[in-house]
Design a protein around this motif. Structure first.
Motif, PDB file in Angstrom:
ATOM      1  N   GLN A  31       0.850  -1.189   0.000  1.00  0.00           N
ATOM      2  CA  GLN A  31       0.000   0.000   0.000  1.00  0.00           C
ATOM      3  C   GLN A  31       0.889   1.243   0.000  1.00  0.00           C
ATOM      4  OE1 GLN A  31      -2.490   0.407   3.438  1.00  0.00           O
ATOM      5  NE2 GLN A  31      -3.518   2.248   2.691  1.00  0.00           N
ATOM      6  N   GLN A  32       0.620   2.177  -0.913  1.00  0.00           N
ATOM      7  CA  GLN A  32       1.420   3.391  -0.983  1.00  0.00           C
ATOM      8  C   GLN A  32       0.917   4.417   0.024  1.00  0.00           C
ATOM      9  OE1 GLN A  32       1.970   5.063  -4.859  1.00  0.00           O
ATOM     10  NE2 GLN A  32       2.822   6.975  -4.084  1.00  0.00           N
ATOM     11  N   LEU A  33       1.860   4.942   0.813  1.00  0.00           N
ATOM     12  CA  LEU A  33       1.549   5.961   1.817  1.00  0.00           C
ATOM     13  C   LEU A  33       2.442   7.164   1.599  1.00  0.00           C
ATOM     14  CD1 LEU A  33       1.381   3.608   4.946  1.00  0.00           C
ATOM     15  CD2 LEU A  33      -0.558   4.496   3.642  1.00  0.00           C
ATOM     16  N   SER A  34       2.076   8.284   2.194  1.00  0.00           N
ATOM     17  CA  SER A  34       2.879   9.511   2.117  1.00  0.00           C
ATOM     18  C   SER A  34       3.369   9.857   3.514  1.00  0.00           C
ATOM     19  CB  SER A  34       2.038  10.662   1.547  1.00  0.00           C
ATOM     20  OG  SER A  34       1.653  10.385   0.219  1.00  0.00           O
ATOM     21  N   TYR A  35       4.696   9.688   3.729  1.00  0.00           N
ATOM     22  CA  TYR A  35       5.297   9.941   5.030  1.00  0.00           C
ATOM     23  C   TYR A  35       6.256  11.122   4.918  1.00  0.00           C
ATOM     24  CZ  TYR A  35       3.717   5.635   7.370  1.00  0.00           C
ATOM     25  OH  TYR A  35       2.972   4.648   7.954  1.00  0.00           O
ATOM     26  N   CYS A  36       6.402  11.831   6.022  1.00  0.00           N
ATOM     27  CA  CYS A  36       7.473  12.823   6.103  1.00  0.00           C
ATOM     28  C   CYS A  36       8.783  12.084   6.315  1.00  0.00           C
ATOM     29  CB  CYS A  36       7.218  13.810   7.236  1.00  0.00           C
ATOM     30  SG  CYS A  36       7.216  13.070   8.892  1.00  0.00           S
ATOM     31  N   SER A  37       9.902  12.765   6.160  1.00  0.00           N
ATOM     32  CA  SER A  37      11.213  12.106   6.239  1.00  0.00           C
ATOM     33  C   SER A  37      11.457  11.498   7.617  1.00  0.00           C
ATOM     34  CB  SER A  37      12.320  13.098   5.898  1.00  0.00           C
ATOM     35  OG  SER A  37      12.282  14.213   6.772  1.00  0.00           O
ATOM     36  N   THR A  38      11.002  12.142   8.665  1.00  0.00           N
ATOM     37  CA  THR A  38      11.198  11.617  10.025  1.00  0.00           C
ATOM     38  C   THR A  38      10.454  10.309  10.213  1.00  0.00           C
ATOM     39  OG1 THR A  38      11.420  13.867  10.874  1.00  0.00           O
ATOM     40  CG2 THR A  38      10.978  12.126  12.471  1.00  0.00           C
ATOM     41  N   CYS A  39       9.194  10.274   9.814  1.00  0.00           N
ATOM     42  CA  CYS A  39       8.388   9.061   9.974  1.00  0.00           C
ATOM     43  C   CYS A  39       8.897   7.936   9.073  1.00  0.00           C
ATOM     44  CB  CYS A  39       6.926   9.366   9.672  1.00  0.00           C
ATOM     45  SG  CYS A  39       6.150  10.451  10.885  1.00  0.00           S
ATOM     46  N   ALA A  40       9.420   8.282   7.887  1.00  0.00           N
ATOM     47  CA  ALA A  40       9.945   7.268   6.980  1.00  0.00           C
ATOM     48  C   ALA A  40      11.162   6.579   7.585  1.00  0.00           C
ATOM     49  CB  ALA A  40      10.309   7.902   5.639  1.00  0.00           C
ATOM     50  N   GLU A  41      12.039   7.355   8.251  1.00  0.00           N
ATOM     51  CA  GLU A  41      13.212   6.763   8.896  1.00  0.00           C
ATOM     52  C   GLU A  41      12.816   5.907  10.083  1.00  0.00           C
ATOM     53  OE1 GLU A  41      16.009   9.739   9.879  1.00  0.00           O
ATOM     54  OE2 GLU A  41      16.355  10.374   7.796  1.00  0.00           O
ATOM     55  N   ILE A  42      11.812   6.344  10.834  1.00  0.00           N
ATOM     56  CA  ILE A  42      11.334   5.555  11.980  1.00  0.00           C
ATOM     57  C   ILE A  42      10.768   4.224  11.489  1.00  0.00           C
ATOM     58  CG2 ILE A  42       9.588   5.450  13.792  1.00  0.00           C
ATOM     59  CD1 ILE A  42       9.899   8.483  14.103  1.00  0.00           C
ATOM     60  N   MET A  43      10.003   4.257  10.403  1.00  0.00           N
ATOM     61  CA  MET A  43       9.428   3.033   9.863  1.00  0.00           C
ATOM     62  C   MET A  43      10.523   2.066   9.404  1.00  0.00           C
ATOM     63  SD  MET A  43       6.988   2.442   6.540  1.00  0.00           S
ATOM     64  CE  MET A  43       8.435   2.356   5.505  1.00  0.00           C
ATOM     65  N   ALA A  44      11.606   2.608   8.827  1.00  0.00           N
ATOM     66  CA  ALA A  44      12.682   1.757   8.324  1.00  0.00           C
ATOM     67  C   ALA A  44      13.424   1.043   9.439  1.00  0.00           C
ATOM     68  CB  ALA A  44      13.660   2.600   7.502  1.00  0.00           C
ATOM     69  N   THR A  45      13.374   1.605  10.664  1.00  0.00           N
ATOM     70  CA  THR A  45      14.108   0.998  11.780  1.00  0.00           C
ATOM     71  C   THR A  45      13.215   0.199  12.719  1.00  0.00           C
ATOM     72  OG1 THR A  45      13.823   3.032  13.089  1.00  0.00           O
ATOM     73  CG2 THR A  45      15.815   2.846  11.747  1.00  0.00           C
ATOM     74  N   GLU A  46      11.954   0.011  12.346  1.00  0.00           N
ATOM     75  CA  GLU A  46      11.026  -0.690  13.247  1.00  0.00           C
ATOM     76  C   GLU A  46      11.419  -2.133  13.485  1.00  0.00           C
ATOM     77  OE1 GLU A  46       7.168  -0.211  11.583  1.00  0.00           O
ATOM     78  OE2 GLU A  46       6.834   1.764  12.470  1.00  0.00           O
ATOM     79  N   GLY A  47      12.009  -2.790  12.459  1.00  0.00           N
ATOM     80  CA  GLY A  47      12.351  -4.205  12.620  1.00  0.00           C
ATOM     81  C   GLY A  47      13.749  -4.443  13.140  1.00  0.00           C
ATOM     82  N   LEU A  48      14.465  -3.397  13.526  1.00  0.00           N
ATOM     83  CA  LEU A  48      15.837  -3.552  13.980  1.00  0.00           C
ATOM     84  C   LEU A  48      15.903  -4.056  15.408  1.00  0.00           C
ATOM     85  CD1 LEU A  48      17.452  -0.284  12.583  1.00  0.00           C
ATOM     86  CD2 LEU A  48      17.367  -2.548  11.528  1.00  0.00           C
ATOM     87  N   HIS A  49      16.960  -4.823  15.680  1.00  0.00           N
ATOM     88  CA  HIS A  49      17.208  -5.281  17.049  1.00  0.00           C
ATOM     89  C   HIS A  49      17.851  -4.147  17.852  1.00  0.00           C
ATOM     90  CE1 HIS A  49      16.091  -9.344  16.034  1.00  0.00           C
ATOM     91  NE2 HIS A  49      16.931  -9.331  15.009  1.00  0.00           N
ATOM     92  N   GLU A  50      18.066  -4.423  19.124  1.00  0.00           N
ATOM     93  CA  GLU A  50      18.659  -3.420  20.003  1.00  0.00           C
ATOM     94  C   GLU A  50      20.080  -3.105  19.543  1.00  0.00           C
ATOM     95  OE1 GLU A  50      19.447  -2.702  24.793  1.00  0.00           O
ATOM     96  OE2 GLU A  50      18.579  -4.583  24.056  1.00  0.00           O
ATOM     97  N   ASN A  51      20.435  -1.854  19.564  1.00  0.00           N
ATOM     98  CA  ASN A  51      21.744  -1.343  19.167  1.00  0.00           C
ATOM     99  C   ASN A  51      21.987  -1.388  17.652  1.00  0.00           C
ATOM    100  OD1 ASN A  51      22.418  -0.862  21.872  1.00  0.00           O
ATOM    101  ND2 ASN A  51      23.190  -2.966  22.126  1.00  0.00           N
ATOM    102  N   GLU A  52      20.979  -1.797  16.883  1.00  0.00           N
ATOM    103  CA  GLU A  52      21.114  -1.796  15.430  1.00  0.00           C
ATOM    104  C   GLU A  52      20.618  -0.475  14.847  1.00  0.00           C
ATOM    105  OE1 GLU A  52      20.887  -6.326  13.653  1.00  0.00           O
ATOM    106  OE2 GLU A  52      19.043  -5.186  13.877  1.00  0.00           O
ATOM    107  N   THR A  53      21.361   0.007  13.856  1.00  0.00           N
ATOM    108  CA  THR A  53      20.945   1.210  13.141  1.00  0.00           C
ATOM    109  C   THR A  53      21.057   0.939  11.645  1.00  0.00           C
ATOM    110  OG1 THR A  53      23.192   2.115  13.080  1.00  0.00           O
ATOM    111  CG2 THR A  53      21.817   2.667  15.012  1.00  0.00           C
TER     112      THR A  53
END
Length: 394
Positions: A31-53
């Motif tokens: 599904q295509q969504l429209s995110y601001c740059s801050t929210c897009a970066e947060i979404m990209a890191t949602e599946g990361l483990h602790e201490n992962e960037t």
């Protein structure tokens, strides 16, 4: 006038934080969504483990790529440095076959190892005259009871063989395949009932011999297809093709899809041949090189060339063991390569014009080469005597 590039930012409400900001398109579960740059970066890191960037993941990916490149930097002759070198060769011309009145373009062995079919302007086994010039392809049926051939007539015709030389074979021919351009290669599958063809129309095709029905077509080459070879396994469902687009492509006959493609040659690929085990194949090209591709590694593993070789390779084939690669060239010679070492071990002379075709016999005891000098030469197969060091007593 100079070219100018403009970056357009779309402003609006972010689908996550609902603030009015510059937006970028993101996809979440298709599904295509429209995110601001801050929210897009947060979404990209949602599946990361602790201490992962994202930066740490990128660094890890670069390390994996370097390890992979290091693992693939070795070529076959480096791995085979400790393999014993081949010894002396004995190769003799056993028979010179004359009868063609023009350039020999193709030949094939019968499985009984005693008979050969060859083609030029006519197809020779029982001297079948074709209704076109330049019969560019010919093949023996596995049973030895039929031959197939074709060329500039765009057709592949099958002729049943009889031992009655007075019988008119041309009257019994059956047109099996029809392309929109010349027929460059043909090969029966593991039965007399199906045949593979390659054509200058850029396609390969699988046909039913009895009905002439097209069973499968293979599209993917960007130019003329010049050669093909069927996988050696009796249950194999793949074949490899090469063409003027410099590509070698491996096909699944059941799906019609290309499963692997290799593009390292610098000119037309004139010949392809599977390694006896079926795990690799060799190619010969107008760029004056032969190359070996490992299907399991999905990459080129060896190049067979010398600075003194400036003419194209027209045909290649392996010895029965796979240790030797025979290659016919446009400078009238046949070069014999050590597959493992990557070195040339012999040069065979005798033809008075370019070598157009070359095939090793089914039992590996001989090989036959055809040439534009109108002849075929059958040579006794290579006998190798290991090089032994003399030891002095005392």
């Amino acid at each position: 006038m100079c070219d100018q590039t403009f970056l357009v930012n779309v402003f609006g409400s972010c689908d996550k934080c609902f603030k009015q900001r510059a937006l970028r398109p993101v996809f979440k579960k298709s599904q295509q969504l429209s995110y601001c740059s801050t929210c897009a970066e947060i979404m990209a890191t949602e599946g990361l483990h602790e201490n992962e960037t994202l930066a740490s993941l990128k660094s890890e990916a670069e390390k994996v790529q370097k390890k992979k490149a290091k693992r693939h930097c070795f070529v076959l002759h480096q791995v085979a440095e400790r393999v014993e070198a081949l010894g002396q060769f004995v190769m003799k011309t056993r028979r010179t076959l004359k009868g063609h009145g023009n350039k020999v373009l193709c030949m094939d062995w019968c499985k009984d190892k005693r008979r050969i079919v060859s083609s030029s302007q006519v197809c020779h086994e029982h001297a079948v005259t074709m209704p076109c010039t330049w019969v560019m392809a010919c093949a023996y049926a596995p049973s030895g009871c039929a031959i197939a051939c074709g060329g500039l007539d765009n057709k592949c015709s099958v002729y049943p063989l009889t031992f009655d030389k007075n019988e008119n074979m041309a009257a019994k021919k059956k047109s099996v395949a029809m392309h929109t351009n010349y027929l460059s290669a043909c090969s029966f599958t593991n039965s007399d009932m199906q045949i593979l063809t390659a054509s200058g129309d850029g396609t390969c095709a699988l046909w039913d011999v009895e009905s002439g029905q097209l069973l499968q077509s293979f599209h993917g080459h960007g130019a003329d297809v010049l050669c093909l070879d069927l996988a050696p396994s009796e249950t194999g469902n793949t074949f490899v093709s090469g063409g003027c687009d410099k590509k070698a492509m491996v096909w699944d006959m059941r799906s019609g899809q290309c499963v692997q493609a290799f593009e390292t040659h610098e000119s037309d690929i004139n010949s392809v041949r599977y390694y006896p085990s079926g795990d690799a194949f060799a190619s010969g090209s107008d760029d004056a090189t032969c190359r070996l591709y490992d299907l399991r590694a999905d990459r080129e593993v060896a190049i067979y060339s010398k600075e003194s070789i400036i003419f194209g390779a027209s045909s290649v084939d392996f010895s029965l063991s796979g240790r030797l690669l025979f290659a016919g060239y446009n400078d009238y010679t046949i070069n014999v390569w050590d597959v493992l070492k990557g070195s040339r071990v012999s040069i065979l002379f005798g033809h008075e014009n370019r070598v157009s075709t070359l095939r090793v016999s089914p039992d590996g005891t001989a090989f036959c080469s055809g040439s534009w000098d109108h002849t075929l030469r059958v040579r006794g197969m290579v006998f190798c005597f290991p090089v032994c060091e003399r030891r002095e007593d005392g």
